[in-house]
Design a protein around this motif. Sequence first.
Motif: not given
Length: 148
Positions: A98-107
Amino acid sequence: MNGELFLRWLTSQLLPSLTEPSVLVMDNAPYHSQLTEESRCPTTSTKKADIIIWLEQHNVLFRPHATQPELLLISKPNKTEPQYKVDNIIPSWSHEVVRLPPAHPELNAIEQVWGYLKRHIRSSLHHFTRADLQARLEEATLCATGEV
């Protein structure tokens, strides 16, 4: 950390140690995002001859005497979706990526932990010594785990 070290650790340490099918969450660290050779697109640092080879491999028509900038313009709309090396390796071990979306450190859970630790240390560090930093780090870890 770099891509080569990460892939070596992934395939020799992490993946062999997982006994059940797992989900591995990847953020956008450069070493998590090494492109496969097939999905690399020419860039401004790509030699003209290599751009021509790329265009021919992708069956893209171009003028024989086109300049490098012209060839780059032709290659852009024909670039393929990025494929990452880890996204091919991990499923081959029966795990999911699962790849986290860019620029979303809160995830990203680890970013939350680091943020908490940094805030705690910043607010309670009185003397910037190695011993005081270590004590504040241990204190923050105990607070985060509910042991205090």
